[in-house]
Design a protein around this motif. Structure first.
Motif, short mmCIF file in Angstrom:
data_model
loop_
_atom_site.label_atom_id
_atom_site.label_comp_id
_atom_site.label_asym_id
_atom_site.label_seq_id
_atom_site.Cartn_x
_atom_site.Cartn_y
_atom_site.Cartn_z
N LYS A 1 0.79 -0.91 -0.14
CA LYS A 1 0.04 0.12 -0.30
C LYS A 1 0.92 1.76 -0.05
CE LYS A 1 -3.82 -2.15 2.22
NZ LYS A 1 -4.86 -2.80 1.11
N VAL A 2 2.10 1.09 -0.75
CA VAL A 2 2.83 1.82 -1.24
C VAL A 2 2.20 3.55 -1.23
CG1 VAL A 2 5.07 1.22 -0.41
CG2 VAL A 2 3.76 1.19 -3.17
N LEU A 3 1.51 3.85 -2.32
CA LEU A 3 1.01 4.88 -2.89
C LEU A 3 -0.39 5.88 -1.66
CD1 LEU A 3 -0.81 3.63 -6.24
CD2 LEU A 3 0.77 5.44 -5.39
N VAL A 4 -0.90 4.91 -0.93
CA VAL A 4 -1.59 5.58 0.36
C VAL A 4 -0.06 6.75 1.05
CG1 VAL A 4 -2.16 5.65 2.98
CG2 VAL A 4 -2.53 3.97 0.74
N MET A 5 0.64 6.15 1.21
CA MET A 5 2.17 6.94 2.03
C MET A 5 2.16 8.14 0.98
SD MET A 5 4.22 4.20 3.72
CE MET A 5 4.70 3.21 2.37
N ALA A 6 2.65 7.67 -0.22
CA ALA A 6 3.16 8.97 -1.42
C ALA A 6 2.18 9.67 -1.05
CB ALA A 6 3.13 8.12 -2.57
N TRP A 7 0.47 9.85 -1.90
CA TRP A 7 -0.53 10.65 -1.51
C TRP A 7 -0.34 11.83 -0.09
CZ3 TRP A 7 -2.01 12.71 -5.36
CH2 TRP A 7 -2.58 11.78 -6.77
N ILE A 8 -0.18 10.87 1.13
CA ILE A 8 -0.66 11.95 2.57
C ILE A 8 0.91 12.58 2.60
CG2 ILE A 8 -0.06 10.93 4.90
CD1 ILE A 8 -2.25 8.75 4.16
N SER A 9 2.32 11.87 2.28
CA SER A 9 3.84 12.23 2.19
C SER A 9 3.65 13.59 1.47
CB SER A 9 4.67 11.82 1.84
OG SER A 9 4.93 10.44 2.58
N ALA A 10 2.95 13.34 0.49
CA ALA A 10 3.11 14.88 -0.84
C ALA A 10 2.41 15.57 -0.29
CB ALA A 10 2.37 14.10 -2.80
N GLY A 11 1.06 15.36 0.16
CA GLY A 11 -0.22 16.81 0.73
C GLY A 11 0.66 17.49 1.92
N VAL A 12 1.01 16.10 2.42
CA VAL A 12 1.59 17.06 3.94
C VAL A 12 2.97 17.71 3.38
CG1 VAL A 12 3.05 16.66 6.05
CG2 VAL A 12 1.00 15.45 5.47
N LEU A 13 3.32 17.72 2.39
CA LEU A 13 5.04 18.39 1.86
C LEU A 13 3.91 19.92 1.89
CD1 LEU A 13 7.46 18.90 1.55
CD2 LEU A 13 7.06 17.90 -0.78
N VAL A 14 3.05 20.14 1.02
CA VAL A 14 2.28 21.00 0.45
C VAL A 14 2.40 21.81 1.37
CG1 VAL A 14 0.57 21.69 -0.81
CG2 VAL A 14 2.26 20.70 -1.52
N LEU A 15 1.41 21.80 2.51
CA LEU A 15 0.62 22.13 3.81
C LEU A 15 1.93 22.39 4.39
CD1 LEU A 15 -1.76 20.03 4.73
CD2 LEU A 15 -2.06 22.34 3.30
N HIS A 16 3.28 22.51 4.25
CA HIS A 16 4.82 22.65 4.79
C HIS A 16 5.00 22.94 4.93
CE1 HIS A 16 8.19 21.70 7.69
NE2 HIS A 16 8.29 21.99 6.75
N VAL A 17 5.00 23.70 3.43
CA VAL A 17 5.72 24.92 2.36
C VAL A 17 4.73 25.93 2.96
CG1 VAL A 17 5.51 25.64 0.65
CG2 VAL A 17 6.58 23.38 0.28
N LEU A 18 3.45 25.84 2.96
CA LEU A 18 2.69 27.26 3.04
C LEU A 18 2.78 27.92 4.91
CD1 LEU A 18 0.08 29.04 2.29
CD2 LEU A 18 -1.61 26.52 3.41
N PHE A 19 2.65 26.45 5.45
CA PHE A 19 2.82 26.90 6.85
C PHE A 19 4.31 27.54 7.64
CE2 PHE A 19 -0.95 24.38 7.91
CZ PHE A 19 -2.41 25.65 7.86
N SER A 20 5.23 26.64 6.60
CA SER A 20 6.92 26.99 7.18
C SER A 20 6.92 28.70 6.05
CB SER A 20 7.51 26.37 5.66
OG SER A 20 7.60 24.85 6.75
N TRP A 21 6.29 28.98 5.85
CA TRP A 21 6.30 30.90 4.58
C TRP A 21 5.48 31.76 6.39
CZ3 TRP A 21 2.30 33.48 3.53
CH2 TRP A 21 2.52 34.73 3.25
N LEU A 22 4.11 30.66 6.47
CA LEU A 22 3.48 31.55 7.41
C LEU A 22 3.72 31.71 8.87
CD1 LEU A 22 0.53 33.02 7.39
CD2 LEU A 22 -0.68 30.31 8.23
N PHE A 23 4.46 30.13 9.77
CA PHE A 23 4.52 30.70 10.31
C PHE A 23 6.01 31.28 11.09
CE2 PHE A 23 1.50 27.72 11.47
CZ PHE A 23 0.45 28.54 12.11
N ILE A 24 7.09 30.86 9.94
CA ILE A 24 8.56 31.25 10.07
C ILE A 24 8.74 32.64 9.63
CG2 ILE A 24 11.07 31.11 9.39
CD1 ILE A 24 9.89 28.09 9.24
N LEU A 25 8.11 32.73 8.69
CA LEU A 25 8.49 34.33 8.04
C LEU A 25 7.13 35.02 8.02
CD1 LEU A 25 10.11 33.61 4.09
CD2 LEU A 25 11.02 33.70 6.75
N LYS A 26 6.30 35.05 7.61
CA LYS A 26 5.37 35.85 7.88
C LYS A 26 4.97 36.19 9.63
CE LYS A 26 1.51 38.32 6.14
NZ LYS A 26 1.41 39.00 4.90
#
Length: 489
Positions: free
Chosen positions: A188-213
């Motif tokens: 069930k490796v596709l499940v992990m891939a989709w979850i990791s990709a989704g979290v990575l997108v959110l990570h970029v957004l919230f990193s910019w928000l909390f660290i820089l903004k």
């Protein structure tokens, strides 16, 4: 599920189709190339998502460092050192101990003992959460540890404060790696891939928000990185709890606390095996830092290690894929298919490694300037590119053979081999060539490559001489032994 089903592999429709295309263990009439295609397809279906997942999760820490570097030099140093030293140590231990499930879950899945996978995962949680508690003092006393390692007081204190905030990530590691091995064993490796990709997108957004903004600095970095890792854990758990993972999850069980000794033994062997490899590369940088005028060689070495790290994500994907294939087939009693999978993945990964070798040599006049504006560092990197090229070739096959070892349950044997090849042969040879013979960074790296080369040759010999029928029988016995009561329900 009764023990009488131990020798009957659990197959989905896709596997049934593949086995019609691919001969079983008693059919040797079909040609090698006809078999190669279906087996290669199965390996890529596992390796592709595993590679993507590794890149996404590797990028979480890398992106946090990037955003922290926008705040200031001290913040960048604090995050970089905590990621590479403190969290890096914890990551290696947790991943290594969790890798024991690649053997156990994979073989239980192949044997048709699906219920055991959930129990194995719970046992691994017990062991890894306990290990995480043992590792907490390293985070607490990290300023003193970093001072002892030669860091300045200012950097040590900043990194130590950040390490305290990152303790939740340690426990996320303890939960995550057993979950990943549990899902990998079921393909069930596709499940992990989709979850990791989704979290990575959110990570970029919230990193910019909390660290820089919001200008939260290191606090924002810690909040974002901890949240991202725990989000991966929570989303994977939701998937498992909701779907029941096709019967592999039947709820929490007291059986998780039985037969722990064998689990602890295999988990520790897995951790030692993996950490010896991680530390070997870390020592390469440390020793280079002891050279006269070390700034240029250390920078050049770091550039090469960065490139090698990204290429390693491909090898990690193949490592996971062959571990699943070998453990599944051995658990199902299909010794010939297990052996054939090893041949296919070895040829595939070596071909990719050869292509990477050619790319490194062809671009060595250019790629250093992607990382530095210093001509001195670039020139040193060009010299080391020869060592880097051979390293990426060796690192294309060596992790695959380590994956075979994990799938078959040879972790303890490989741990001894790593000690001998890396620390008795490679490390002293690197010191001798680098310092006594004045070959500098190239000599240090050359000696280390010698250790990896020796280890790879030994693993090739062991894999070639393996009696796969015997390994299949051992896998069946292991499922019965460590399945305990659940295997007979």
């Amino acid at each position: 599920m009764g023990s009488s089903n131990t020798s009957e592999p659990l197959l989905d429709n896709h596997d049934e189709l593949d086995r019609k295309e691919t001969p079983n263990g008693n059919d040797d009439d079909v040609g090698f190339f006809k078999e190669f295609g279906p087996e290669s397809k199965r390996l890529w279906e596992l390796a592709g998502p595993a590679i993507f997942t590794s890149i996404c999760q590797y990028s979480l820490g890398a992106l946090t460092q990037t955003f922290s570097g926008q705040v200031g030099e001290l913040e960048l140093a604090a995050v970089s050192i905590e990621n590479s030293v403190i969290s890096g140590l914890a990551f290696g231990v947790m991943l290594g101990m969790g890798s024991a499930l690649e053997t156990l879950c994979g073989q239980a899945f192949g044997a048709g003992q699906i219920r055991l996978l959930g129990i194995y995962m719970q046992r691994s949680w017990v062991i890894l959460l306990t290990a995480a508690c043992v590792l907490v003092p390293i985070y607490v006393f990290s300023p003193s540890i970093l001072l002892f390692a030669g860091q300045t007081t200012r950097i040590s204190n900043a990194a130590g404060k950040f390490a305290l905030w990152m303790i939740p990530q340690l426990f996320a590691y303890a939960m995550n790696f057993p979950i990943q091995k549990f899902l990998q064993a079921q393909r069930k490796v596709l499940v992990m891939a989709w979850i990791s990709a989704g979290v990575l997108v959110l990570h970029v957004l919230f990193s910019w928000l909390f660290i820089l903004k919001f200008k939260w600095g290191l606090v924002g970095a810690a909040v974002t990185l901890n949240t991202s890792w725990w989000l991966i854990v929570i989303l994977q758990l939701i998937y498992i709890f909701v779907t029941k993972s096709d019967g592999a999850w039947t709820g929490f069980s007291c059986l998780a606390f039985q037969d722990l000794f064998g689990f602890v033994k295999l988990s520790l062997a897995s951790a030692v095996m993996l950490c010896l490899e991680f530390w070997y590369l870390m020592i390469l940088i440390i020793i280079t830092g002891l050279l006269p005028n070390p700034l240029v060689p250390v920078d050049a070495m770091s550039i090469c290690m960065n490139i090698d790290g990204w290429q390693a994500m491909i090898s990690i994907g193949f490592n996971a894929a062959i571990s699943v294939r070998v453990s599944n087939e051995l658990g199902a009693g299909n010794a010939r298919l297990a052996k054939f999978s090893v041949i296919v993945v070895s040829l595939t990964s070596t071909a990719i490694g050869a292509a990477c070798l050619i790319v490194v040599l062809a671009t060595r006049e250019y790629f250093p300037y992607l990382f530095t504006n210093s001509d001195a560092v670039a020139n040193e990197t060009k010299k080391l590119a020869i060592m880097l090229a051979w390293t990426v070739l060796l690192n294309s096959l060596q992790p695959v053979l380590s994956g075979v070892a994990v799938g078959a349950g040879w972790q303890a044997l490989v741990a001894y081999i790593n000690i001998a090849c890396y620390y008795i042969v490679g490390l002293p040879a690197g010191v001798l060539l680098g310092f006594k013979l004045d070959l500098g960074a190239m000599g240090i790296w050359g000696g280390m490559i010698g250790g990896v080369c020796l280890q790879t040759i030994i693993l090739i010999a062991i894999t070639t001489m393996t009696n796969w029928e015997k390994e299949a029988n051992l896998a069946v016995s292991r499922v019965k032994q460590w399945g305990g009561t659940a295997a007979n329900d």
